[in-house]
Design a protein around this motif. Structure first.
Motif: not given
Length: 87
Positions: A55-82
Motif C-alpha cells: 500500500s502507499w502507506q508502506q512505501v511512504v513509511g519505509l521511505l520516511t524511515a530511511v531518510v530519517g535514518a540517513v539524516v540522523a546518522a549524518f548528524a551523529a557522525g558530524r557530532l562525533s567528529a566535533r
C-alpha cells in the motif's frame, strides 16, 4: 554552562532525523496489509501474474524511515567528529 540541544543545526538535524525515523516506522507498522485473493487458477497458463502488494502507506513509511535514518546518522557522525572546545 548548560548546552541547549537545539542550539546548532547539527543537533536540530539529529532530532529531526530521529523523529522522522520513528514516524516512518509507525506509519509503516500501522499500514493496512494488502487484501487480495485468488479466485481462479489456470495451471497451464504461460503468463505469471505477480500483483503489487504494497500500500502507499508502506512505501511512504519505509521511505520516511530511511531518510530519517540517513539524516540522523549524518548528524551523529558530524557530532562525533566535533572537538570538545569548539563549535
Amino acid at each position: 554552562m548548560r548546552r541547549r540541544r537545539f542550539a546548532t543545526p547539527t543537533w536540530l538535524a539529529l532530532w529531526t532525523g530521529l523523529a522522522a525515523l520513528v514516524a516512518g516506522v509507525v506509519i509503516w507498522a500501522t499500514a493496512p496489509s494488502a487484501s487480495f485473493g485468488w479466485f481462479a487458477y489456470a495451471p497451464l497458463a504461460g503468463a505469471v501474474f505477480d500483483p503489487v502488494t504494497h500500500s502507499w502507506q508502506q512505501v511512504v513509511g519505509l521511505l520516511t524511515a530511511v531518510v530519517g535514518a540517513v539524516v540522523a546518522a549524518f548528524a551523529a557522525g558530524r557530532l562525533s567528529a566535533r572537538t570538545r572546545g569548539g563549535r
